[in-house]
Write a protein that holds these residues in place. Structure first.
Motif, PDB file in Angstrom:
ATOM      1  N   ALA A  34      38.290  51.323  29.123  1.00 24.96           N
ATOM      2  CA  ALA A  34      37.864  50.987  29.965  1.00 24.96           C
ATOM      3  C   ALA A  34      37.440  51.542  31.684  1.00 24.96           C
ATOM      4  O   ALA A  34      37.997  50.729  32.500  1.00 24.96           O
ATOM      5  N   MET A  35      37.835  53.103  31.865  1.00 27.19           N
ATOM      6  CA  MET A  35      38.110  53.658  33.026  1.00 27.19           C
ATOM      7  C   MET A  35      38.740  53.706  33.973  1.00 27.19           C
ATOM      8  O   MET A  35      39.203  53.445  35.137  1.00 27.19           O
ATOM      9  N   ILE A  36      39.993  52.714  33.225  1.00 25.23           N
ATOM     10  CA  ILE A  36      41.483  52.853  33.538  1.00 25.23           C
ATOM     11  C   ILE A  36      42.164  53.928  32.973  1.00 25.23           C
ATOM     12  O   ILE A  36      42.628  54.229  32.088  1.00 25.23           O
ATOM     13  N   VAL A  37      43.197  54.756  33.668  1.00 21.76           N
ATOM     14  CA  VAL A  37      43.806  56.034  33.680  1.00 21.76           C
ATOM     15  C   VAL A  37      44.971  54.970  35.019  1.00 21.76           C
ATOM     16  O   VAL A  37      45.063  55.034  36.109  1.00 21.76           O
ATOM     17  N   THR A  38      46.140  56.323  34.008  1.00 19.34           N
ATOM     18  CA  THR A  38      47.032  56.360  35.310  1.00 19.34           C
ATOM     19  C   THR A  38      47.556  57.517  35.854  1.00 19.34           C
ATOM     20  O   THR A  38      46.048  58.419  35.032  1.00 19.34           O
ATOM     21  N   ARG A  39      47.600  57.634  36.484  1.00 18.06           N
ATOM     22  CA  ARG A  39      48.221  58.712  37.668  1.00 18.06           C
ATOM     23  C   ARG A  39      48.992  59.999  36.705  1.00 18.06           C
ATOM     24  O   ARG A  39      48.260  61.086  36.829  1.00 18.06           O
ATOM     25  N   ARG A  74      36.683  56.385  48.268  1.00 20.89           N
ATOM     26  CA  ARG A  74      36.563  55.689  47.882  1.00 20.89           C
ATOM     27  C   ARG A  74      35.507  55.601  46.661  1.00 20.89           C
ATOM     28  O   ARG A  74      34.592  54.699  46.313  1.00 20.89           O
ATOM     29  N   ARG A  75      35.989  56.786  45.621  1.00 18.24           N
ATOM     30  CA  ARG A  75      34.698  56.700  44.750  1.00 18.24           C
ATOM     31  C   ARG A  75      35.666  55.946  43.168  1.00 18.24           C
ATOM     32  O   ARG A  75      35.501  55.778  42.371  1.00 18.24           O
ATOM     33  N   TRP A  76      37.985  56.505  43.686  1.00 19.23           N
ATOM     34  CA  TRP A  76      38.543  55.196  42.976  1.00 19.23           C
ATOM     35  C   TRP A  76      39.134  54.738  43.681  1.00 19.23           C
ATOM     36  O   TRP A  76      39.015  54.615  45.137  1.00 19.23           O
ATOM     37  N   ARG A  77      40.245  53.376  42.908  1.00 21.34           N
ATOM     38  CA  ARG A  77      41.392  52.763  43.106  1.00 21.34           C
ATOM     39  C   ARG A  77      42.008  52.917  42.708  1.00 21.34           C
ATOM     40  O   ARG A  77      42.476  53.069  41.812  1.00 21.34           O
ATOM     41  N   CYS A 127      48.308  52.545  37.680  1.00 22.96           N
ATOM     42  CA  CYS A 127      47.736  53.064  37.411  1.00 22.96           C
ATOM     43  C   CYS A 127      45.665  53.460  38.181  1.00 22.96           C
ATOM     44  O   CYS A 127      46.006  52.993  39.966  1.00 22.96           O
ATOM     45  N   LEU A 128      44.500  54.074  37.964  1.00 19.97           N
ATOM     46  CA  LEU A 128      43.989  54.273  38.849  1.00 19.97           C
ATOM     47  C   LEU A 128      42.597  53.943  37.900  1.00 19.97           C
ATOM     48  O   LEU A 128      42.419  53.681  37.039  1.00 19.97           O
ATOM     49  N   ALA A 129      41.792  53.010  38.836  1.00 20.40           N
ATOM     50  CA  ALA A 129      39.733  52.915  38.390  1.00 20.40           C
ATOM     51  C   ALA A 129      39.263  53.630  38.838  1.00 20.40           C
ATOM     52  O   ALA A 129      39.382  54.026  39.919  1.00 20.40           O
ATOM     53  N   LEU A 130      38.393  54.075  37.761  1.00 23.81           N
ATOM     54  CA  LEU A 130      37.520  55.727  38.257  1.00 23.81           C
ATOM     55  C   LEU A 130      36.106  54.389  39.111  1.00 23.81           C
ATOM     56  O   LEU A 130      35.587  55.628  38.549  1.00 23.81           O
ATOM     57  N   PHE A 131      36.297  53.913  39.330  1.00 19.99           N
ATOM     58  CA  PHE A 131      35.942  52.842  40.076  1.00 19.99           C
ATOM     59  C   PHE A 131      35.919  52.365  40.881  1.00 19.99           C
ATOM     60  O   PHE A 131      37.201  52.098  41.474  1.00 19.99           O
ATOM     61  N   THR A 132      34.799  51.922  41.883  1.00 18.66           N
ATOM     62  CA  THR A 132      35.212  50.312  42.889  1.00 18.66           C
ATOM     63  C   THR A 132      34.745  48.948  42.625  1.00 18.66           C
ATOM     64  O   THR A 132      35.699  48.465  43.546  1.00 18.66           O
ATOM     65  N   GLY A 133      34.117  49.051  41.768  1.00 23.63           N
ATOM     66  CA  GLY A 133      33.136  47.572  41.333  1.00 23.63           C
ATOM     67  C   GLY A 133      34.834  46.915  40.926  1.00 23.63           C
ATOM     68  O   GLY A 133      35.640  46.545  40.656  1.00 23.63           O
ATOM     69  N   GLU A 134      33.764  45.370  40.431  1.00 17.31           N
ATOM     70  CA  GLU A 134      34.916  44.285  39.574  1.00 17.31           C
ATOM     71  C   GLU A 134      35.279  44.714  38.383  1.00 17.31           C
ATOM     72  O   GLU A 134      34.797  45.612  37.981  1.00 17.31           O
ATOM     73  N   LEU A 135      36.304  44.799  37.950  1.00 18.57           N
ATOM     74  CA  LEU A 135      37.083  44.770  36.747  1.00 18.57           C
ATOM     75  C   LEU A 135      36.930  43.427  36.064  1.00 18.57           C
ATOM     76  O   LEU A 135      36.820  41.924  36.597  1.00 18.57           O
ATOM     77  N   ALA A 158      39.627  45.536  31.433  1.00 17.53           N
ATOM     78  CA  ALA A 158      39.863  46.822  32.476  1.00 17.53           C
ATOM     79  C   ALA A 158      40.923  46.140  33.477  1.00 17.53           C
ATOM     80  O   ALA A 158      42.291  46.799  32.930  1.00 17.53           O
ATOM     81  N   SER A 159      41.351  44.458  33.832  1.00 22.56           N
ATOM     82  CA  SER A 159      42.282  44.021  33.443  1.00 22.56           C
ATOM     83  C   SER A 159      43.555  44.173  32.444  1.00 22.56           C
ATOM     84  O   SER A 159      44.471  44.514  32.696  1.00 22.56           O
ATOM     85  N   CYS A 160      43.113  44.265  31.562  1.00 23.85           N
ATOM     86  CA  CYS A 160      44.406  44.080  30.122  1.00 23.85           C
ATOM     87  C   CYS A 160      44.654  45.583  30.249  1.00 23.85           C
ATOM     88  O   CYS A 160      46.176  45.261  30.054  1.00 23.85           O
TER      89      CYS A 160
END
Length: 320
Positions: A27-32, A52-55, A61-69, A73-75
């Motif tokens: 879900a576009m969530i990765v670890t460092r 501000r491409r990632w957060r 963890c890193l989200a490879l996007f900046t919108g709502e989870l 993705a939260s899981c």
């Protein structure tokens, strides 16, 4: 023999593409750690966050996007942050399994009792449980989560109220996410819990034909007031057709029909009225119990049920 020159190192675009391929499965969530394994440097990761491409999310963890989870993705964030033995559990696992018309602001996670939790976020509820087992892990893609029958029982045990516990079990059965038999098997594993009896009674009620939480409330209301228990979803045959009645006290000729919002729809008004009249003409007392009334003034409605039963000969010394 001519030696082949060393292959050039992957470009920045190739390294980013490699990480996005990992993220696509999560879900576009990765670890460092996954970012560094894809070949990105710490400086490159910081640059993506600064642009501000990632957060960053949590510690790892890193989200490879900046919108709502999304819930998924939260899981992913929850299990990646909590550690390698963390499983999405309870109502959160039910939502991943497809539970509809239910929301939760907290992600439920289970780990073995005594497990070292790497990190927990403010919106993550991590439960250490002696019932944790690797055999409870659901098959398939997505974040690690418990099997649906296990998740439903734990959702009931961890619910904020008895009503929420009954609601979660009822919705699980209604939406065909798990069968009553599967839930009963998992409940047998629970040796001690203050809600064990409540969940057992709820499953017995569901197996007896109760199709909604509103109907569970009616049965519970009868028990609390020492009224006789009715037949549930009783089949009544009349000259004008056969009908399933929500509740019927056959011995005393009293019927209660629970009216949800769907009974107010135009297509149902006429058929409901015809059924009501047919049963009344045939001799039964028919009481209508709207869901709203069950919420705001249940005592008045149950008083009417008792009055109808008494009018037909029931007394508190009668056999139910």
């Amino acid at each position: 023999m001519t030696e082949r020159p060393d292959a050039p190192p992957p470009s920045r675009a190739e390294r980013l593409a490699s990480l996005r391929a990992v993220g696509a499965r999560q879900a576009m969530i990765v670890t460092r750690t996954q970012a560094y394994a894809a070949g990105l440097s710490r400086g490159e990761v910081r640059a993506q966050v600064a642009a501000r491409r990632w957060r960053r999310l949590g510690v790892h963890c890193l989200a490879l996007f900046t919108g709502e989870l999304t819930h998924e993705a939260s899981c992913w964030v929850a299990v990646l942050e909590a550690g390698p033995r963390a499983q999405i559990d309870g109502e959160s696992s039910l939502l991943l399994a497809g539970l509809e018309h239910y929301t939760s602001a907290v992600t439920r996670v289970s780990v073995p009792r005594g497990a070292r939790v790497r990190h927990r976020g403010s919106a993550v509820d991590i439960r250490q449980t002696r019932r944790w087992s690797v055999d409870d892990l659901a098959d398939g893609a997505g974040p690690r989560r418990t099997r649906t029958p296990v998740a439903a029982i734990r959702a009931g045990l961890w619910a904020k109220s008895d009503r929420q516990a009954a609601l979660l079990l009822t919705m699980t059965v209604q939406q065909s996410l798990a069968s009553i038999e599967e839930l009963a098997v998992e409940l047998l594993r629970v040796r001690r819990d203050r809600r064990r009896s409540l969940l057992a009674v709820t499953l017995l009620d569901l197996s007896g034909g109760v199709s909604s939480l509103n109907e569970l409330d009616v049965l519970r209301g009868c028990r609390e007031r020492d009224l006789p228990e009715p037949d549930v979803q009783s089949l009544r045959r009349t000259p004008n057709g056969s009908y399933y009645l929500d509740f019927r006290w056959r011995r005393w000729g009293v019927v209660v029909e629970v009216d949800g919002i769907q009974h107010a729809w135009a297509t149902n008004v006429v058929s409901d009225s015809l059924r009501h009249n047919t049963i009344a003409i045939d001799g039964d007392i028919v009481l209508r119990l709207p869901v709203l009334g069950l919420r705001v003034c249940p005592d008045e409605f149950f008083d009417q049920v008792e009055t109808a039963l008494v009018a037909r000969g029931w007394t508190r010394t009668s056999a139910a």
